[in-house]
Design a protein around this motif. Structure first.
Motif, PDB file in Angstrom:
ATOM      1  N   LEU A   1      -2.981  -2.240  11.275  1.00 11.90           N
ATOM      2  CA  LEU A   1      -3.744  -3.349  10.544  1.00 11.90           C
ATOM      3  C   LEU A   1      -3.449  -3.134   9.146  1.00 11.90           C
ATOM      4  O   LEU A   1      -3.181  -4.772   8.832  1.00 11.90           O
ATOM      5  CB  LEU A   1      -5.191  -3.671  11.900  1.00 11.90           C
ATOM      6  CG  LEU A   1      -5.124  -3.706  12.578  1.00 11.90           C
ATOM      7  CD1 LEU A   1      -6.810  -3.915  13.141  1.00 11.90           C
ATOM      8  CD2 LEU A   1      -4.292  -4.931  13.246  1.00 11.90           C
ATOM      9  N   ASP A   2      -3.291  -2.197   8.836  1.00  9.75           N
ATOM     10  CA  ASP A   2      -3.312  -1.873   7.390  1.00  9.75           C
ATOM     11  C   ASP A   2      -1.466  -2.516   6.802  1.00  9.75           C
ATOM     12  O   ASP A   2      -1.693  -3.154   5.751  1.00  9.75           O
ATOM     13  CB  ASP A   2      -3.410  -0.465   7.005  1.00  9.75           C
ATOM     14  CG  ASP A   2      -4.515  -0.073   6.772  1.00  9.75           C
ATOM     15  OD1 ASP A   2      -5.351  -1.179   6.125  1.00  9.75           O
ATOM     16  OD2 ASP A   2      -4.354   1.045   6.298  1.00  9.75           O
ATOM     17  N   SER A   3      -0.634  -2.240   7.796  1.00  4.23           N
ATOM     18  CA  SER A   3       0.271  -3.375   7.271  1.00  4.23           C
ATOM     19  C   SER A   3       0.573  -3.965   7.357  1.00  4.23           C
ATOM     20  O   SER A   3       1.276  -4.607   7.156  1.00  4.23           O
ATOM     21  CB  SER A   3       1.700  -2.398   8.692  1.00  4.23           C
ATOM     22  OG  SER A   3       1.610  -1.044   8.471  1.00  4.23           O
ATOM     23  N   ILE A   4      -0.183  -4.653   8.363  1.00  3.41           N
ATOM     24  CA  ILE A   4      -0.109  -6.737   8.503  1.00  3.41           C
ATOM     25  C   ILE A   4      -0.549  -6.747   7.346  1.00  3.41           C
ATOM     26  O   ILE A   4      -0.461  -7.496   7.038  1.00  3.41           O
ATOM     27  CB  ILE A   4      -0.756  -7.009   9.553  1.00  3.41           C
ATOM     28  CG1 ILE A   4      -0.092  -6.643  11.179  1.00  3.41           C
ATOM     29  CG2 ILE A   4      -1.096  -8.500   9.663  1.00  3.41           C
ATOM     30  CD1 ILE A   4       1.485  -7.444  11.352  1.00  3.41           C
ATOM     31  N   ASN A   5      -1.775  -6.506   6.773  1.00  3.57           N
ATOM     32  CA  ASN A   5      -2.495  -6.591   5.668  1.00  3.57           C
ATOM     33  C   ASN A   5      -2.032  -6.518   4.717  1.00  3.57           C
ATOM     34  O   ASN A   5      -2.509  -7.312   3.295  1.00  3.57           O
ATOM     35  CB  ASN A   5      -3.556  -6.567   5.687  1.00  3.57           C
ATOM     36  CG  ASN A   5      -5.237  -7.210   4.410  1.00  3.57           C
ATOM     37  OD1 ASN A   5      -5.017  -5.938   3.737  1.00  3.57           O
ATOM     38  ND2 ASN A   5      -5.110  -8.561   5.180  1.00  3.57           N
TER      39      ASN A   5
END
Length: 255
Positions: free
Chosen positions: A49-53
């Motif tokens: 989710l860090d990569s998406i955010n």
């Protein structure tokens, strides 16, 4: 056709800590099983989710990068002007209904129709929807039969407490998968033990090793999204973020 569908949705204010990774864990037969057979492996899809955010952070930063990662699409409300105007926008939306329709249609088209109606309904405060999809990844080499060999260097952990071996296979910065193979006789006890916190700990213990193992073949279709809402409370601009993800698998001799 043997197909599994699973989804999960989670939400959190940006000021509240969220898990860096989320997981969907399913059991699939280790071989084409006779009735009553319990031999299986756990197939875990991991979402960063860090990569998406980070895509939204770039979009919301005038000095952010101008590049969009491969496989990422961005929908932006027509009345909202991103601080970073250099990032390509896939499409604009004019209303909550328009945003919901376009996002779901996008995910369906990018997964050969396997991921449908993942988003129920966005709110009128939605300004950005970021979508990432994988359209039919053959996790193992295509071959005849139920299983296929996995040869090479991969991150591996053998855990005696769980009586299992876990092997992680990366796809890209957003998605990877883990095969968790239980020791004989422990198939029924492994699945409930693999909660997100345990998987996080096991991944931190993984080391790169040369391996040669066989696992059930899997073809993975998946989407993960981030919905960003912005709204005012008094004189303060608040941001609310929701994540959701779904997988569709074809496995074994049906790949």
């Amino acid at each position: 056709m043997k197909t599994l569908l699973m989804f999960c949705v989670s939400a959190a204010l940006l000021c509240v800590a969220i898990s860096k990774n989320e997981y969907l864990n399913v059991q699939i037969p280790y071989r084409n099983p006779p009735p009553g057979s319990s031999k299986s492996v756990n197939f875990i899809t991991t979402f960063n989710l860090d990569s998406i955010n980070s895509v939204f952070k770039d979009l919301n930063n005038a000095k952010g990068t101008a590049a969009t990662p491969k496989g990422v699409t961005i929908l932006v409300k027509k009345t909202w002007k991103p601080p970073n105007s250099r990032i390509p926008i896939t499409a604009n939306f004019t209303s909550a209904d328009d945003a919901t329709f376009k996002a779901n249609n996008l995910m369906s088209s990018k997964t050969s129709g396997r991921i449908n109606s993942l988003i129920d309904q966005v709110s009128n405060d939605t300004v950005v929807i970021i979508v990432y999809c994988v359209d039919g990844w053959n996790v193992l080499p295509v071959s005849s039969g139920w299983t296929a060999p996995l040869n090479g260097k991969f991150k591996v952990v053998e855990d005696r407490n769980l009586s299992a071996t876990l092997v992680e296979i990366p796809y890209d910065e957003f998605v990877s998968v883990i095969y968790a193979k239980p020791d004989p006789g422990t198939e029924d006890t492994l699945f409930p033990k693999l909660d997100p916190a345990t998987i996080d700990t096991l991944r931190q213990s993984m080391t790169l090793k040369s391996i040669s193992k066989e696992f059930p073949k899997v073809k993975l279709y998946t989407c993960v999204y981030e919905i960003v809402e912005m709204f005012s409370v008094g004189f303060t601009l608040r941001t609310y973020t929701e994540y959701g993800f779904m997988i569709s698998l074809t496995y074994g001799g049906y790949v």
